[in-house]
Design an enzyme around this catalytic site. Sequence first.
Site, short mmCIF file in Angstrom:
data_model
loop_
_atom_site.label_atom_id
_atom_site.label_comp_id
_atom_site.label_asym_id
_atom_site.label_seq_id
_atom_site.Cartn_x
_atom_site.Cartn_y
_atom_site.Cartn_z
N HIS A 1 -3.49 -9.06 3.28
CA HIS A 1 -4.94 -9.12 3.30
C HIS A 1 -5.42 -9.88 4.54
O HIS A 1 -4.83 -10.88 4.93
CB HIS A 1 -5.47 -9.84 2.06
CG HIS A 1 -5.41 -9.00 0.82
ND1 HIS A 1 -5.26 -9.54 -0.44
CD2 HIS A 1 -5.49 -7.66 0.64
CE1 HIS A 1 -5.26 -8.57 -1.34
NE2 HIS A 1 -5.38 -7.43 -0.71
N HIS B 1 -2.57 2.39 -6.25
CA HIS B 1 -3.39 1.20 -6.00
C HIS B 1 -3.49 0.32 -7.24
O HIS B 1 -3.60 -0.91 -7.13
CB HIS B 1 -4.79 1.59 -5.53
CG HIS B 1 -5.53 0.44 -4.90
ND1 HIS B 1 -5.35 0.07 -3.58
CD2 HIS B 1 -6.40 -0.46 -5.42
CE1 HIS B 1 -6.08 -1.00 -3.31
NE2 HIS B 1 -6.73 -1.34 -4.41
N ARG C 1 0.86 -1.17 0.00
CA ARG C 1 0.00 0.00 0.00
C ARG C 1 0.90 1.23 0.00
O ARG C 1 1.97 1.22 0.62
CB ARG C 1 -0.90 0.01 1.23
CG ARG C 1 -1.85 -1.19 1.32
CD ARG C 1 -2.62 -1.19 2.63
NE ARG C 1 -3.55 -2.31 2.71
CZ ARG C 1 -3.25 -3.51 3.22
NH1 ARG C 1 -2.02 -3.72 3.72
NH2 ARG C 1 -4.14 -4.47 3.26
N TYR D 1 -6.16 -24.19 1.94
CA TYR D 1 -4.74 -23.99 1.68
C TYR D 1 -3.94 -24.15 2.97
O TYR D 1 -4.44 -23.92 4.06
CB TYR D 1 -4.48 -22.61 1.07
CG TYR D 1 -4.98 -22.49 -0.35
CD1 TYR D 1 -4.15 -22.74 -1.42
CD2 TYR D 1 -6.30 -22.14 -0.60
CE1 TYR D 1 -4.60 -22.65 -2.73
CE2 TYR D 1 -6.77 -22.03 -1.91
CZ TYR D 1 -5.92 -22.29 -2.96
OH TYR D 1 -6.38 -22.20 -4.24
N LYS E 1 -3.57 -1.96 9.03
CA LYS E 1 -5.00 -2.07 9.29
C LYS E 1 -5.38 -3.30 10.09
O LYS E 1 -6.28 -3.25 10.94
CB LYS E 1 -5.76 -2.08 7.95
CG LYS E 1 -5.68 -0.76 7.20
CD LYS E 1 -6.48 -0.82 5.92
CE LYS E 1 -6.43 0.51 5.18
NZ LYS E 1 -7.21 0.47 3.92
N ARG F 1 -0.60 -1.86 -7.01
CA ARG F 1 -0.84 -2.92 -6.02
C ARG F 1 -1.73 -4.02 -6.63
O ARG F 1 -1.44 -5.20 -6.48
CB ARG F 1 -1.48 -2.32 -4.77
CG ARG F 1 -1.86 -3.33 -3.68
CD ARG F 1 -2.24 -2.59 -2.40
NE ARG F 1 -2.99 -3.41 -1.46
CZ ARG F 1 -2.43 -4.28 -0.62
NH1 ARG F 1 -1.12 -4.45 -0.61
NH2 ARG F 1 -3.17 -4.98 0.20
#
Length: 291
Positions: A250, A224, A104, A260, A143, A227
């Site tokens: 994420h 972005h 980011r 996974y 975040k 990204r």
Amino acid sequence: MIRDIKMSDAQLWMIKLHEDGKGYSTLTSVRGVVKPAFQMAYNEEIIRRNPFDFKLTDVVPNDSQKRIAMTAEQQETWMNFIRTDKTYRKYYDEFVVLLETGMRVSEFCGLTKSDLDFANRKIRVDHQLVRERGGRYYGEKTKTECGCRFIPMTDNVYRSLKAIVAKRPKLKTEMVIDGYSGFLLIDKDEHPKVALHIENEMRWAMKKYAKLHPDKPLPHITPHVFRHTFCTNMANAGMDIKSLQYVMGHSEVGVALNVYTHANYDRAAEQMAKIINFAETESARRLEKSG
């Protein structure tokens, strides 16, 4: 009073703005201004919780125009233009890092010299840097817990980061922002760069490119988009979803994540190295064939 504002109040305000016709991007900008202000109140223990600390998509739909990933040809065209342009080539290394790490832009601006491990070719990402409209800088953790991660340095990223460090001006006084100092990216006023700096670099470069090459249009390019392009490149090249989640920072990738295996830095580094090596080999083969 500010301490009486609840999260439900903030969410209802966002809903009302959306119902009044404000677009998702506008709501994102509004929230981007008020959230740091309330965070400052939280840091000063004026309030117990930041009422704007929620995912906007949990409240209103994201109806903004879908961002697209750049094709390999578009990436090559754009980066070659930046690398060779007399005005904008000074930003080439910044663009390389963004395009080949998927960070980011606020995380990139938050990088300090101590976050770079050149010996092991790792980038530590555990915070981001923003600046309020009034000019106050603000450093905050990523975040989510998943946002704290290490990103492998490809050869290109390694060289570009080395170049950025070498060209970084020697400051008489290093700014300290919420405990962070030694920021990697410095503007002409000897202050740390923020997202707006890099967004403007891309915007101005896009205008010049469009003027010089009207016959070869490119999509609207933003940090972005870089990204999103990185994420798409890694996914298309075969990186498993858990490793991709780790590198991108994420918090969610859907129900499919459950099938996974657990990802870590070593696994992500191995996958990225294979993908980059394959791409470079293919590029060399095409050049040899065309020559």
